[in-house]
Design a protein around this motif. Structure first.
Motif, mmCIF file in Angstrom:
data_model
loop_
_atom_site.group_PDB
_atom_site.id
_atom_site.type_symbol
_atom_site.label_atom_id
_atom_site.label_comp_id
_atom_site.label_asym_id
_atom_site.label_seq_id
_atom_site.Cartn_x
_atom_site.Cartn_y
_atom_site.Cartn_z
ATOM 1 N N PRO A 28 22.731 1.127 -5.547
ATOM 2 C CA PRO A 28 22.018 0.930 -6.809
ATOM 3 C C PRO A 28 20.871 -0.079 -6.715
ATOM 4 O O PRO A 28 19.896 0.028 -7.449
ATOM 5 C CB PRO A 28 23.100 0.432 -7.765
ATOM 6 C CG PRO A 28 24.135 -0.167 -6.890
ATOM 7 C CD PRO A 28 24.111 0.651 -5.624
ATOM 8 N N VAL A 29 20.964 -1.039 -5.805
ATOM 9 C CA VAL A 29 19.879 -2.022 -5.672
ATOM 10 C C VAL A 29 18.603 -1.336 -5.194
ATOM 11 O O VAL A 29 17.505 -1.637 -5.667
ATOM 12 C CB VAL A 29 20.294 -3.165 -4.712
ATOM 13 C CG1 VAL A 29 19.133 -4.093 -4.428
ATOM 14 C CG2 VAL A 29 21.462 -3.930 -5.291
ATOM 15 N N ARG A 30 18.738 -0.376 -4.288
ATOM 16 C CA ARG A 30 17.578 0.383 -3.814
ATOM 17 C C ARG A 30 16.967 1.175 -4.970
ATOM 18 O O ARG A 30 15.749 1.236 -5.116
ATOM 19 C CB ARG A 30 17.992 1.301 -2.679
ATOM 20 C CG ARG A 30 16.833 1.974 -1.995
ATOM 21 C CD ARG A 30 17.320 2.740 -0.761
ATOM 22 N NE ARG A 30 16.239 3.382 -0.087
ATOM 23 C CZ ARG A 30 15.605 2.892 0.968
ATOM 24 N NH1 ARG A 30 15.972 1.728 1.448
ATOM 25 N NH2 ARG A 30 14.634 3.554 1.532
ATOM 26 N N GLY A 31 17.801 1.773 -5.798
ATOM 27 C CA GLY A 31 17.302 2.490 -6.969
ATOM 28 C C GLY A 31 16.598 1.561 -7.943
ATOM 29 O O GLY A 31 15.566 1.907 -8.518
ATOM 30 N N LEU A 32 17.148 0.368 -8.121
ATOM 31 C CA LEU A 32 16.524 -0.620 -9.002
ATOM 32 C C LEU A 32 15.169 -1.064 -8.462
ATOM 33 O O LEU A 32 14.224 -1.255 -9.227
ATOM 34 C CB LEU A 32 17.453 -1.825 -9.169
ATOM 35 C CG LEU A 32 17.038 -2.861 -10.197
ATOM 36 C CD1 LEU A 32 16.980 -2.238 -11.596
ATOM 37 C CD2 LEU A 32 18.012 -4.022 -10.176
ATOM 38 N N GLN A 33 15.056 -1.193 -7.152
ATOM 39 C CA GLN A 33 13.769 -1.540 -6.542
ATOM 40 C C GLN A 33 12.737 -0.447 -6.811
ATOM 41 O O GLN A 33 11.578 -0.744 -7.136
ATOM 42 C CB GLN A 33 13.928 -1.754 -5.043
ATOM 43 C CG GLN A 33 14.692 -2.994 -4.693
ATOM 44 C CD GLN A 33 15.064 -3.072 -3.224
ATOM 45 O OE1 GLN A 33 15.044 -2.073 -2.508
ATOM 46 N NE2 GLN A 33 15.422 -4.255 -2.774
ATOM 47 N N MET A 38 8.087 1.443 -9.814
ATOM 48 C CA MET A 38 7.610 2.539 -10.658
ATOM 49 C C MET A 38 6.934 1.988 -11.911
ATOM 50 O O MET A 38 5.828 2.398 -12.279
ATOM 51 C CB MET A 38 8.817 3.416 -11.053
ATOM 52 C CG MET A 38 8.552 4.860 -11.232
ATOM 53 S SD MET A 38 10.068 5.756 -11.659
ATOM 54 C CE MET A 38 11.106 5.481 -10.263
ATOM 55 N N VAL A 39 7.597 1.052 -12.558
ATOM 56 C CA VAL A 39 7.058 0.462 -13.788
ATOM 57 C C VAL A 39 5.804 -0.351 -13.494
ATOM 58 O O VAL A 39 4.791 -0.231 -14.201
ATOM 59 C CB VAL A 39 8.139 -0.411 -14.480
ATOM 60 C CG1 VAL A 39 7.551 -1.219 -15.610
ATOM 61 C CG2 VAL A 39 9.278 0.460 -14.976
ATOM 62 N N TRP A 43 2.040 0.622 -14.800
ATOM 63 C CA TRP A 43 1.286 -0.318 -15.634
ATOM 64 C C TRP A 43 -0.086 -0.613 -15.035
ATOM 65 O O TRP A 43 -1.097 -0.620 -15.736
ATOM 66 C CB TRP A 43 2.092 -1.604 -15.800
ATOM 67 C CG TRP A 43 1.403 -2.627 -16.636
ATOM 68 C CD1 TRP A 43 1.319 -2.666 -17.992
ATOM 69 C CD2 TRP A 43 0.671 -3.757 -16.159
ATOM 70 N NE1 TRP A 43 0.591 -3.756 -18.392
ATOM 71 C CE2 TRP A 43 0.175 -4.442 -17.279
ATOM 72 C CE3 TRP A 43 0.400 -4.250 -14.892
ATOM 73 C CZ2 TRP A 43 -0.579 -5.598 -17.165
ATOM 74 C CZ3 TRP A 43 -0.347 -5.407 -14.781
ATOM 75 C CH2 TRP A 43 -0.834 -6.066 -15.916
ATOM 76 N N VAL A 44 -0.117 -0.824 -13.710
ATOM 77 C CA VAL A 44 -1.381 -1.137 -13.048
ATOM 78 C C VAL A 44 -2.353 0.029 -13.165
ATOM 79 O O VAL A 44 -3.521 -0.161 -13.512
ATOM 80 C CB VAL A 44 -1.145 -1.516 -11.566
ATOM 81 C CG1 VAL A 44 -2.452 -1.539 -10.783
ATOM 82 C CG2 VAL A 44 -0.434 -2.849 -11.473
ATOM 83 N N THR A 45 -1.892 1.246 -12.884
ATOM 84 C CA THR A 45 -2.799 2.392 -12.976
ATOM 85 C C THR A 45 -3.200 2.667 -14.419
ATOM 86 O O THR A 45 -4.288 3.169 -14.669
ATOM 87 C CB THR A 45 -2.202 3.658 -12.339
ATOM 88 O OG1 THR A 45 -0.920 3.918 -12.897
ATOM 89 C CG2 THR A 45 -2.095 3.525 -10.837
ATOM 90 N N GLY A 62 3.096 5.163 -11.008
ATOM 91 C CA GLY A 62 4.520 5.288 -11.325
ATOM 92 C C GLY A 62 5.085 6.639 -10.925
ATOM 93 O O GLY A 62 6.194 6.728 -10.402
ATOM 94 N N PHE A 63 4.298 7.699 -11.151
ATOM 95 C CA PHE A 63 4.758 9.033 -10.761
ATOM 96 C C PHE A 63 4.851 9.169 -9.242
ATOM 97 O O PHE A 63 5.721 9.878 -8.734
ATOM 98 C CB PHE A 63 3.846 10.111 -11.349
ATOM 99 C CG PHE A 63 4.091 10.350 -12.808
ATOM 100 C CD1 PHE A 63 5.274 10.932 -13.244
ATOM 101 C CD2 PHE A 63 3.154 9.992 -13.753
ATOM 102 C CE1 PHE A 63 5.520 11.152 -14.588
ATOM 103 C CE2 PHE A 63 3.381 10.203 -15.111
ATOM 104 C CZ PHE A 63 4.575 10.787 -15.525
ATOM 105 N N LEU A 64 3.958 8.484 -8.529
ATOM 106 C CA LEU A 64 4.030 8.505 -7.065
ATOM 107 C C LEU A 64 5.337 7.879 -6.585
ATOM 108 O O LEU A 64 6.048 8.458 -5.750
ATOM 109 C CB LEU A 64 2.844 7.749 -6.467
ATOM 110 C CG LEU A 64 2.913 7.535 -4.953
ATOM 111 C CD1 LEU A 64 2.767 8.849 -4.217
ATOM 112 C CD2 LEU A 64 1.866 6.543 -4.518
#
Length: 103
Positions: A28-33, A38-39, A43-45, A62-64
């Protein structure tokens, strides 16, 4: 050793809900990363993209990362399944030949 999770189940879960494939796999930590990046990249794009860009265009970063997280979860599941199948075969081959399996 018990059978690993079906890779197609992991793939479907990862497509439907980001990071859920990693949770199913027990990382789950990898998924959280992946969710964090993603977020952040969405936000940046969104800040960099032109105002007339589509929703996907404004959040392309984020989609990437979302697409990469799907591929990553599926790859982990496939590798675990292949390792499990190979280990089961090696165990049955050595049992037939009388050779102890290498661990």
């Amino acid at each position: 050793m018990s059978a690993p999770t079906n890779p197609y189940l992991v793939l479907g879960a990862a497509i439907v809900l980001p990071a859920s494939g990693h949770v199913i796999l027990g990382v789950p930590v990898r998924g959280l990363q992946f969710l964090f990046f993603m977020v952040i990249l969405a936000w940046v794009t969104a800040k960099i993209a032109p105002a007339d860009a589509s929703f996907v265009g404004r959040h392309a970063g984020g989609f990437l990362i979302y697409a990469l997280s799907i591929l990553d979860a599926y790859k982990i599941a496939r590798v675990r399944t292949a390792t499990w199948v190979h280990g089961a075969r090696a165990g049955s081959d050595s049992a037939q030949s009388g050779i102890e399996p290498h661990t």
